[in-house]
Design a protein around this motif. Structure first.
Motif, PDB file in Angstrom:
ATOM      1  N   LYS A 225       0.847  -1.188   0.000  1.00 20.14           N
ATOM      2  CA  LYS A 225       0.000   0.000   0.000  1.00 20.14           C
ATOM      3  C   LYS A 225       0.879   1.232   0.000  1.00 20.14           C
ATOM      4  O   LYS A 225       1.839   1.328   0.744  1.00 20.14           O
ATOM      5  CB  LYS A 225      -0.925   0.004   1.226  1.00 20.14           C
ATOM      6  CG  LYS A 225      -1.824   1.229   1.312  1.00 20.14           C
ATOM      7  CD  LYS A 225      -2.666   1.194   2.574  1.00 20.14           C
ATOM      8  CE  LYS A 225      -3.521   2.448   2.693  1.00 20.14           C
ATOM      9  NZ  LYS A 225      -4.304   2.459   3.954  1.00 20.14           N
ATOM     10  N   ARG A 226       0.529   2.184  -0.835  1.00 25.62           N
ATOM     11  CA  ARG A 226       1.249   3.457  -0.896  1.00 25.62           C
ATOM     12  C   ARG A 226       0.328   4.528  -0.318  1.00 25.62           C
ATOM     13  O   ARG A 226      -0.706   4.863  -0.901  1.00 25.62           O
ATOM     14  CB  ARG A 226       1.597   3.780  -2.341  1.00 25.62           C
ATOM     15  CG  ARG A 226       2.720   4.818  -2.534  1.00 25.62           C
ATOM     16  CD  ARG A 226       2.234   6.209  -2.282  1.00 25.62           C
ATOM     17  NE  ARG A 226       3.110   7.206  -2.899  1.00 25.62           N
ATOM     18  CZ  ARG A 226       3.239   8.429  -2.439  1.00 25.62           C
ATOM     19  NH1 ARG A 226       2.576   8.818  -1.348  1.00 25.62           N
ATOM     20  NH2 ARG A 226       4.021   9.296  -3.046  1.00 25.62           N
ATOM     21  N   SER A 227       0.656   5.078   0.853  1.00 23.68           N
ATOM     22  CA  SER A 227      -0.191   6.056   1.516  1.00 23.68           C
ATOM     23  C   SER A 227       0.485   7.417   1.577  1.00 23.68           C
ATOM     24  O   SER A 227       1.693   7.531   1.386  1.00 23.68           O
ATOM     25  CB  SER A 227      -0.547   5.584   2.933  1.00 23.68           C
ATOM     26  OG  SER A 227       0.625   5.383   3.705  1.00 23.68           O
ATOM     27  N   ARG A 228      -0.316   8.426   1.863  1.00 19.89           N
ATOM     28  CA  ARG A 228       0.184   9.798   1.925  1.00 19.89           C
ATOM     29  C   ARG A 228       0.533  10.160   3.357  1.00 19.89           C
ATOM     30  O   ARG A 228      -0.280   9.993   4.267  1.00 19.89           O
ATOM     31  CB  ARG A 228      -0.868  10.766   1.383  1.00 19.89           C
ATOM     32  CG  ARG A 228      -0.482  12.241   1.485  1.00 19.89           C
ATOM     33  CD  ARG A 228      -1.579  13.121   0.913  1.00 19.89           C
ATOM     34  NE  ARG A 228      -2.841  12.932   1.610  1.00 19.89           N
ATOM     35  CZ  ARG A 228      -3.187  13.571   2.725  1.00 19.89           C
ATOM     36  NH1 ARG A 228      -2.349  14.424   3.288  1.00 19.89           N
ATOM     37  NH2 ARG A 228      -4.363  13.335   3.296  1.00 19.89           N
ATOM     38  N   ALA A 229       1.724  10.667   3.576  1.00 21.90           N
ATOM     39  CA  ALA A 229       2.147  11.112   4.899  1.00 21.90           C
ATOM     40  C   ALA A 229       1.793  12.589   5.073  1.00 21.90           C
ATOM     41  O   ALA A 229       1.949  13.385   4.147  1.00 21.90           O
ATOM     42  CB  ALA A 229       3.649  10.917   5.080  1.00 21.90           C
TER      43      ALA A 229
END
Length: 356
Positions: A225-229
Motif C-alpha cells: 500500500k502506498r499512503s500519503r504522509a
C-alpha cells in the motif's frame, strides 16, 4: 578559466579546445565519457553544471551543456569553454542555442563528442516523452531523467514506465539506494520470516515513494500500500509485516532514520535526502541497463494507493483499556436501565420506612 565565444560555430569551438590543450601541454585526454546536459537556458543551468563538475572528480569527462534559448530570436550559437578550476576534473562546453538552432542540439553536439567513449545524456528538468527517441538521447548509451523535477512527478513516472528502453534511468530511483540497502540489511538478522504485507508512506507527489513501493511489490511478491504522509518530506515510513512483528524504517525529519525490529534495539543512522551530485555520480558508475529499475517500473501497477492517517488523529488515540476496565464497562453496558416509575418509588419507600 572561462572563455566566451559569441556567435560562433562548432568548428571554432573545437579549434579553441585543441589550442587550449596544446597550450597547456596536454598530449592525451584522460576522459572516460561525454556527459551531455540538455536544459533550457536560465538559472537552473548553473546548478546542473555544478553537479556535473562535482561528479567529474570521480568520473573525468567532457561536459557539453545544450542550453536552449529563445525560439523567436535569430539563429545563433553562443559558446563558452570552462577549464581548470571552473570545470572540476572535466572540461565544460556550454552551447547556448537560439532561434531555429534551439531544436538542432544533436547536430551541434556530434562534432564535440569525444571519440571512442560512451555518451550519457541527462535532462535535469523537463525530459522528452520518450528519451530514447530524442535526437540527443539516440546518441547516448545511458539516459538520465528526473521525475521529481517535472511539473507533475507522478504522471512523469508513468510516462517513464510507458517509454522505458534499456539504458534509461531516473534520479528518483537513485535516491532510493540508501533506503533499499537498509531494508535489505534488516533481513540479515533473525527471525528469517516471510513478509506478508507492506506499506510505504510519503509525500503525495514523491516519485521515489512510488518507486520504493513498486520495488517492494516486485521483490517480495506481496500486497504493498502506498499512503500519503501528513508530515515529513519525500519518503517518511516503510512498514513490513511479518508473523513475529513489523519491521519499520522511519525518517520523519528528512535527516535521521530509525530501524525498528522485534527483539532488536532501535538503530538510528544518518539518512539525509541525497544531493544531486551524489545521485549523478552514482549513475555514472554504470553504463549497462539497470534491470532492477526496469522491474520496479513494471511493478508500479501492483501498488495500491491509499489515503494516509492525519498526524492529529494518531496523536489523539487513547491507550488501550485494561482487561478489568473492559469487564466493568461491559457490565455497565449490559445492565438494563431502570424505569422512571421504579426510580420514583425508591424515595417514597425510604421515607415510609424512616417514619415507621
Amino acid at each position: 578559466m572561462i572563455i566566451d565565444l559569441p556567435s560562433t560555430t562548432t568548428s571554432q569551438v573545437n579549434s579553441k579546445l585543441v589550442h587550449l590543450r596544446e597550450e597547456g601541454g596536454a598530449v592525451t585526454l584522460g576522459r572516460v565519457l561525454t556527459l551531455v546536459i540538455v536544459t533550457d537556458d536560465g538559472a537552473k543551468t548553473e546548478g546542473a553544471v555544478d553537479a556535473a563538475n562535482d561528479a567529474s572528480r570521480e568520473h573525468p569527462c567532457r561536459v557539453i551543456v545544450v542550453a536552449r534559448g529563445a525560439r523567436k530570436a535569430a539563429p545563433r550559437l553562443d559558446a563558452q569553454i570552462r577549464v581548470g578550476g571552473d570545470a572540476g576534473a572535466s572540461e565544460v562546453i556550454v552551447l547556448r542555442l537560439y532561434g531555429e538552432l534551439a531544436n538542432e542540439g544533436a547536430s551541434c553536439v556530434v562534432p564535440l563528442l569525444l571519440p571512442d567513449t560512451p555518451v550519457v545524456a541527462w535532462w535535469p528538468n523537463e525530459a522528452p516523452p520518450v528519451p530514447a527517441k530524442d535526437p540527443i538521447g539516440a546518441l547516448a548509451q545511458r539516459r538520465i531523467t528526473d521525475a521529481a523535477a517535472e511539473k507533475n512527478p507522478i504522471k512523469a513516472l508513468e510516462q517513464r514506465k510507458a517509454s522505458y528502453t534499456p539504458g534509461d534511468t531516473d534520479l528518483a530511483w537513485t535516491r532510493l539506494t540508501l533506503w533499499r540497502a537498509m531494508l535489505a540489511s534488516a533481513f540479515d538478522l533473525p527471525p528469517f520470516e516471510k513478509v506478508t504485507d507492506a506499506e510505504v508512506s510519503g509525500e503525495s507527489d514523491s516519485p521515489s515513494t512510488d518507486l520504493l513501493a513498486a520495488w517492494l511489490a516486485g521483490a517480495l511478491k506481496v500486497p504493498v500500500k502506498r499512503s500519503r504522509a501528513t508530515q515529513g518530506e519525500g519518503i517518511v515510513n516503510v512498514r513490513l509485516e511479518r508473523r513475529s512483528g513489523a519491521v519499520e524504517l522511519n525518517r520523519p525529519d528528512g535527516k535521521i532514520g530509525s530501524l525498528l525490529q522485534p527483539g532488536q534495539p532501535e538503530r538510528r543512522f544518518a539518512l539525509h535526502r541525497r544531493e544531486l551530485r551524489d545521485c549523478l555520480s552514482e549513475e555514472l558508475r554504470r553504463l549497462d541497463p539497470d534491470e532492477v529499475y526496469e522491474v520496479a517500473l513494471k511493478s508500479l501497477g501492483k501498488v495500491v494507493r491509499g489515503r494516509g492517517t492525519p498526524a492529529k488523529t494518531v496523536a489523539a488515540r487513547k491507550p488501550a483499556e485494561s482487561a478489568s476496565d473492559k469487564v466493568v464497562a461491559d457490565k455497565a453496558a449490559d445492565k438494563p436501565a431502570e424505569k422512571p416509575a421504579a426510580k420514583a418509588a425508591k424515595p417514597r419507600a425510604a421515607k415510609a420506612k424512616a417514619s415507621s
